[in-house]
Design an enzyme around this catalytic site. Structure first.
Site: not given
Ligand code: NAD
Ligand code: UFG
Length: 338
Positions: A149, A294-295, A153, A32, A178, A124, A12
């Site tokens: 996790y 956990g889903d 948050k 990092n 989301f 999140s 992101i």
């Molecule tokens: P990502 O893992 O691609 O990006 C996170 C980045 O943080 C990585 O580049 C990692 O190297 C860096 N990082 C982690 N710990 C660090 C530290 N101690 N010091 C310096 N760098 C560090 O993940 P993303 O999908 O881009 O998510 C970004 C943020 O959004 C995260 O905080 C994640 O929890 C949150 N978020 C993501 C999702 C999702 O589904 N992708 C959903 C909700 C919230």
């Molecule tokens: N799913 C499958 N097969 C897979 C992966 C996922 O059927 O291989 C299903 C899951 O059961 C769920 C849906 O696809 O019904 C979405 O699953 P994701 O793992 O893609 O996403 P989640 O909603 O479980 O979790 C995501 C992020 C979490 C965040 C959460 C709420 O991964 O970090 O959304 O924001 F906490």
């Protein structure tokens, strides 16, 4: 503005860097690379034709983080850095609490020391826990979270809120994402999971590319439209635009606001599979399995607060999400490793 992106090389963060550079801001990253590659930032520079100032640091090291504040005139921070794998957080909770909470506290300490008053935090939808009713709205009760996790948050939201209460000049937006999916339409940056993907869209796209043989659908007995889990998928480019809008709002307002970033519409696993197959022209074999621990059955948010506060709404739909995911995957079958 000079904007510090912690975790700026991540999925992101890199998309948000593009959006901010294209809007004329300067981007400084602190990462990092524990879950990303510096190559992502080179590609951000290729897309935008603009420079990114990149620091290779662990943000829990407050001294090193402060060095960045000492050298760059930071106006605002966007805090993406964090570990995000739900299952891993259950197996290794201390690593998650240490990294995600220390990271947040360390950043706030550095901001305090250098008088930086604007923060956007990557929260999140997981902070809402199991829904009593849908859509999720920002004023709903939070937690209990279903995994460590999620708690990091929720606790980070608390830490930021308490810190903001101690400084009337401070302004923070807690963005509750989301389900971010998709990739930049250039196909140059996208999601690059290190191991077998946990999340649905990267899993589907690796099935499409032949790297994985079939999708495992976790449950078809939920009380949803077709029995499979329903989520509010949001295109990462829309999400990136949301950060830009939030930063602009933050510059004009004090205090803390929690804001959902989603489309407000839920799609089932099978709907996403069908859409992906239609836009890619590739059949996605799948097998129904038991529910994943956990889903929850359904998750979608009310995105109207983001529209009211900073005029943001998602513009891209599931076809765009699937098309851009596939474009990234087929052009980078091994992610940033070439
Ligand atoms: P990502 O893992 O691609 O990006 C996170 C980045 O943080 C990585 O580049 C990692 O190297 C860096 N990082 C982690 N710990 C660090 C530290 N101690 N010091 C310096 N760098 C560090 O993940 P993303 O999908 O881009 O998510 C970004 C943020 O959004 C995260 O905080 C994640 O929890 C949150 N978020 C993501 C999702 C999702 O589904 N992708 C959903 C909700 C919230
Ligand atoms: N799913 C499958 N097969 C897979 C992966 C996922 O059927 O291989 C299903 C899951 O059961 C769920 C849906 O696809 O019904 C979405 O699953 P994701 O793992 O893609 O996403 P989640 O909603 O479980 O979790 C995501 C992020 C979490 C965040 C959460 C709420 O991964 O970090 O959304 O924001 F906490």
């Amino acid at each position: 503005m000079n904007i510090l992106l912690t975790g700026g090389a991540g999925y992101i963060g890199s998309h948000t860097a593009v959006e901010l550079l294209e809007a004329g801001h300067r981007v400084i990253t602190a990462d990092n690379y524990s879950n990303s590659s510096p190559e992502a930032l080179e590609r951000v520079e290729r897309i935008t034709g603009r420079h990114v100032t990149a620091y290779d640091i662990d943000i829990t090291n407050t001294d090193r983080l402060c060095d960045i504040f000492a050298h760059e005139e930071i106006d605002a921070a966007v805090h993406f850095a964090g570990l995000k794998a739900v299952g891993e957080s259950v197996k290794d909770p201390l690593r998650y609490y240490r990294n995600n909470l220390d990271g947040t506290i360390s950043l706030l300490e550095a901001m305090k020391l250098y008088g930086v008053k604007r923060l956007i935090f990557s929260s999140s939808a997981t902070v809402y826990g199991t829904p009593e009713k849908l859509p999720f709205t920002e004023d709903m009760k939070l937690g209990p979270c279903t995994n460590p996790y999620g708690w990091t948050k929720l606790m980070s939201e608390r830490i930021i809120t308490d810190y903001a209460a101690s400084d009337p000049e401070f302004s923070a937006i807690l963005l509750r994402y989301f389900n971010p999916v998709g990739a930049h339409p250039s196909g140059l940056i996208g999601e690059d999971p290190k191991d077998i993907p946990n999340n649905l869209m990267p899993y589907i796209s690796q099935v499409a590319s032949g790297r994985l043989d079939k999708l495992h659908v976790f449950g078809n007995d939920y009380p949803t439209k077709d029995g499979t889990g329903v989520r509010d998928y949001i295109h990462v480019v829309d999400l990136a635009r949301g950060h830009r809008a939030a930063l602009e709002y933050c510059a004009e307002h004090k205090g803390v606001q929690a804001v959902n970033l989603g489309t407000g519409v839920g799609y089932s696993v099978l709907e996403m599979v069908k859409t992906f197959a239609a836009v890619s022209g590739i059949d996605i074999p799948y097998q129904i399995e038991g529910r994943r621990d956990g889903d929850i059955a359904e998750s979608y948010g009310d995105p109207s607060k983001a529209l009211e506060l900073f005029g943001w709404r998602a513009g891209l739909g599931p076809e765009d999400m699937c098309r851009d995911t596939w474009n990234w995957q087929k052009n980078n079958p091994n992610g940033y490793d070439g």
